[in-house]
Design an enzyme around this catalytic site. Structure first.
Site, PDB file in Angstrom:
ATOM      1  N   ALA A   1       0.756  -1.208   0.017  1.00 20.10           N
ATOM      2  CA  ALA A   1       0.105   0.011  -0.067  1.00 20.10           C
ATOM      3  C   ALA A   1       1.035   1.140  -0.112  1.00 20.10           C
ATOM      4  CB  ALA A   1      -0.858  -0.008   1.103  1.00 20.10           C
TER       5      ALA A   1
ATOM      6  N   GLY B   1       0.637  -4.970   1.091  1.00 18.17           N
ATOM      7  CA  GLY B   1      -0.491  -5.354   0.110  1.00 18.17           C
ATOM      8  C   GLY B   1      -0.288  -5.967  -1.131  1.00 18.17           C
TER       9      GLY B   1
ATOM     10  N   GLU C   1      -0.557  -9.322  -0.309  1.00 18.61           N
ATOM     11  CA  GLU C   1      -2.000  -9.662  -0.099  1.00 18.61           C
ATOM     12  C   GLU C   1      -3.033  -9.689  -1.428  1.00 18.61           C
ATOM     13  OE1 GLU C   1      -3.295  -7.853   3.661  1.00 18.61           O
ATOM     14  OE2 GLU C   1      -1.481  -6.540   3.199  1.00 18.61           O
TER      15      GLU C   1
ATOM     16  N   GLU D   1       4.623  -5.135   7.265  1.00 19.29           N
ATOM     17  CA  GLU D   1       4.029  -4.050   7.893  1.00 19.29           C
ATOM     18  C   GLU D   1       4.451  -3.595   9.338  1.00 19.29           C
ATOM     19  OE1 GLU D   1       2.664  -6.185   5.879  1.00 19.29           O
ATOM     20  OE2 GLU D   1       0.927  -5.377   4.663  1.00 19.29           O
TER      21      GLU D   1
HETATM   22  C1  HXC Z   1       5.037   4.409  -1.471  1.00 20.18           C
HETATM   23  C2  HXC Z   1       6.897   3.326  -2.014  1.00 20.18           C
HETATM   24  C3  HXC Z   1       6.591   2.167  -1.669  1.00 20.18           C
HETATM   25  C4  HXC Z   1       5.259   2.106  -1.105  1.00 20.18           C
HETATM   26  C5  HXC Z   1       8.476   1.668  -2.564  1.00 20.18           C
HETATM   27  N1  HXC Z   1       8.262   3.319  -2.750  1.00 20.18           N
HETATM   28  N2  HXC Z   1       7.661   1.304  -1.995  1.00 20.18           N
HETATM   29  N3  HXC Z   1       6.229   4.903  -2.128  1.00 20.18           N
HETATM   30  N4  HXC Z   1       4.583   3.354  -1.002  1.00 20.18           N
HETATM   31  N5  HXC Z   1       4.830   1.215  -0.419  1.00 20.18           N
HETATM   32  C6  HXC Z   1       8.907   4.235  -3.656  1.00 20.18           C
HETATM   33  C7  HXC Z   1      10.020   4.658  -2.758  1.00 20.18           C
HETATM   34  O1  HXC Z   1       9.718   5.639  -1.684  1.00 20.18           O
HETATM   35  C8  HXC Z   1      11.044   5.183  -3.758  1.00 20.18           C
HETATM   36  O2  HXC Z   1      10.430   6.526  -3.882  1.00 20.18           O
HETATM   37  C9  HXC Z   1      10.518   4.466  -5.103  1.00 20.18           C
HETATM   38  O3  HXC Z   1       9.344   3.630  -4.725  1.00 20.18           O
HETATM   39  C10 HXC Z   1      11.602   3.377  -5.300  1.00 20.18           C
HETATM   40  O4  HXC Z   1      11.805   2.354  -4.209  1.00 20.18           O
HETATM   41  P1  HXC Z   1      13.148   2.616  -3.354  1.00 20.18           P
HETATM   42  O5  HXC Z   1      12.926   2.242  -1.914  1.00 20.18           O
HETATM   43  O6  HXC Z   1      14.273   3.489  -3.905  1.00 20.18           O
HETATM   44  O7  HXC Z   1      13.712   0.951  -4.224  1.00 20.18           O
HETATM   45  P2  HXC Z   1      14.898  -0.014  -3.489  1.00 20.18           P
HETATM   46  O8  HXC Z   1      15.721   0.669  -2.752  1.00 20.18           O
HETATM   47  O9  HXC Z   1      15.063  -0.899  -4.607  1.00 20.18           O
HETATM   48  O10 HXC Z   1      13.921  -0.756  -2.492  1.00 20.18           O
HETATM   49  C11 HXC Z   1      12.685  -1.398  -2.773  1.00 20.18           C
HETATM   50  C12 HXC Z   1      11.884  -1.730  -1.726  1.00 20.18           C
HETATM   51  C13 HXC Z   1      11.559  -0.641  -0.766  1.00 20.18           C
HETATM   52  C14 HXC Z   1      12.500  -2.854  -0.740  1.00 20.18           C
HETATM   53  C15 HXC Z   1      10.631  -2.510  -2.101  1.00 20.18           C
HETATM   54  O11 HXC Z   1      11.044   0.461  -1.734  1.00 20.18           O
HETATM   55  C16 HXC Z   1      10.471  -0.757   0.444  1.00 20.18           C
HETATM   56  O12 HXC Z   1      10.983  -1.267   1.275  1.00 20.18           O
HETATM   57  N6  HXC Z   1       9.488  -0.396   0.049  1.00 20.18           N
HETATM   58  C17 HXC Z   1       8.262  -0.422   1.163  1.00 20.18           C
HETATM   59  C18 HXC Z   1       7.841  -1.762   1.397  1.00 20.18           C
HETATM   60  C19 HXC Z   1       6.527  -1.991   2.404  1.00 20.18           C
HETATM   61  O13 HXC Z   1       6.700  -1.684   3.477  1.00 20.18           O
HETATM   62  N7  HXC Z   1       5.472  -2.351   1.972  1.00 20.18           N
HETATM   63  C20 HXC Z   1       4.301  -2.496   2.660  1.00 20.18           C
HETATM   64  C21 HXC Z   1       3.472  -1.326   2.704  1.00 20.18           C
HETATM   65  S1  HXC Z   1       2.306  -1.567   4.024  1.00 20.18           S
HETATM   66  P3  HXC Z   1      11.435   7.959  -4.385  1.00 20.18           P
HETATM   67  O14 HXC Z   1      10.623   8.867  -4.578  1.00 20.18           O
HETATM   68  O15 HXC Z   1      12.432   7.920  -3.002  1.00 20.18           O
HETATM   69  O16 HXC Z   1      12.153   7.641  -5.604  1.00 20.18           O
HETATM   70  C22 HXC Z   1       1.034  -2.217   3.378  1.00 20.18           C
HETATM   71  C23 HXC Z   1      -0.271  -2.411   4.176  1.00 20.18           C
HETATM   72  C24 HXC Z   1      -1.459  -3.003   3.414  1.00 20.18           C
HETATM   73  O17 HXC Z   1       1.163  -2.898   2.513  1.00 20.18           O
HETATM   74  C25 HXC Z   1      -2.681  -3.022   3.924  1.00 20.18           C
HETATM   75  C26 HXC Z   1      -3.216  -1.720   4.033  1.00 20.18           C
HETATM   76  C27 HXC Z   1      -4.633  -1.589   4.362  1.00 20.18           C
END
Ligand code: HXC
Length: 265
Positions: A66, A111, A114, A134
């Site tokens: 998400a 997500g 999911e 998460e």
């Molecule tokens: C918003 C995101 C994002 C996310 C990545 N980006 N994941 N933006 N939400 N979930 C953005 C980064 O901020 C970055 O933007 C660009 O995408 C590229 O990501 P990087 O981090 O620079 O890439 P990398 O170093 O290769 O790392 C990849 C990654 C990392 C390991 C996937 O991006 C990451 O850990 N993302 C978050 C993953 C996560 O925690 N997902 C769960 C979310 S909670 P910029 O502008 O800096 O280039 C969830 C809840 C679901 O999903 C239920 C809800 C009700």
């Protein structure tokens, strides 16, 4: 409709739908989910489609979760609405009278895992990675992950993935039974399309009868009350200091310092 969802005919009776936000690794924000809901409602009734392939655009990700930057601004009731919207999308995928395939070639996190879990099959390339990170943001899965993961893997493995937030590679996901098959990265989408086209040649009436029956068996365990419970628990965390710290840390590109100790959310 914007171009955030792109579609392509990928074989006889096969539609490939891409989530197209590569700059944020196809993170699911409200707009994507609302458009997905509308599109899936349409596809569910569209006779020319028998098999749906769901994928992410770009080289790196299926869906990296998400949209954390959007969630960071949400209050508890907005978070509950967001979680329910994701549930609607996932239930549409799970219940539509079509075969749904998640084609995962890169990150499927939070997500993203999911969403993939709500499809009939997950096919992954060798470079795919799965995980429910998460808790590293101060929240829990909120698009049905707690339910579908424990259903598919058992409670102990679901706890391990959800409490650790670890990312796992395709092979390990395959061994755990999270995904259906690992395919080579080269020519991955061609292989997915060939698989989808093969299924599309079977009787959709018979497949849907099977899908409904299997879903009914699952339903006897009652998914609807569980998704409500998950939305409730997920959104309650939006009143904690840890959720604020976890999401601020992500947007500031630093490690979080969690202080919540009471486990009272
Ligand atoms: C918003 C995101 C994002 C996310 C990545 N980006 N994941 N933006 N939400 N979930 C953005 C980064 O901020 C970055 O933007 C660009 O995408 C590229 O990501 P990087 O981090 O620079 O890439 P990398 O170093 O290769 O790392 C990849 C990654 C990392 C390991 C996937 O991006 C990451 O850990 N993302 C978050 C993953 C996560 O925690 N997902 C769960 C979310 S909670 P910029 O502008 O800096 O280039 C969830 C809840 C679901 O999903 C239920 C809800 C009700």
């Amino acid at each position: 409709m914007s171009d955030i969802l792109r579609e392509e005919i990928a074989g006889e009776g096969v539609l490939e739908l891409s989530i197209h936000r590569p700059e944020s690794l196809n993170a699911l924000n409200i707009q994507v989910l609302e458009e997905l809901r509308k599109k899936l409602e349409f596809i569910a009734k569209e006779e020319s489609v028998r098999v749906l392939i769901l994928r992410g655009a770009g080289e790196k990700a299926f869906v990296a979760g998400a949209d954390i930057l959007e969630m960071q601004k949400m209050n508890r009731s907005e978070a509950a609405r967001f979680s329910r919207l994701g549930h609607e999308v996932c239930l549409l995928l799970e219940q539509m009278p079509k075969v749904t395939i998640a084609a995962v070639h890169g990150f499927a996190l939070g997500g993203g895992t999911e969403l993939a879990l709500a499809c009939d099959f997950i096919l992954a390339s060798e470079k795919a990675q799965f995980g429910l990170p998460e808790v590293s943001l101060g929240v829990i899965p909120g698009f049905g992950g707690t339910i579908r993961l424990s259903r598919n893997l058992g409670v102990a493995r679901a706890k391990e993935l959800i409490f650790s937030g670890d990312r796992i590679k395709a092979d390990e996901a395959n061994q755990l039974g999270l995904i259906r098959k690992v395919l080579s990265h080269d020519g991955f989408f061609d292989q997915v399309r060939a698989f989808a086209t093969k299924i599309s040649g079977n009787s959709l009436d018979a497949i849907v009868a099977g899908k409904r029956l299997l879903n009914e068996f699952e339903e006897s365990a009652g998914i609807y009350p569980k998704v409500d419970a998950e939305s409730h628990r997920f959104s309650s965390l939006f009143e904690t200091v840890d959720q604020k710290e976890g999401m601020a840390a992500f947007s500031e590109k630093r490690s979080p310092r969690f202080r919540g100790m009471r486990g009272s959310a």
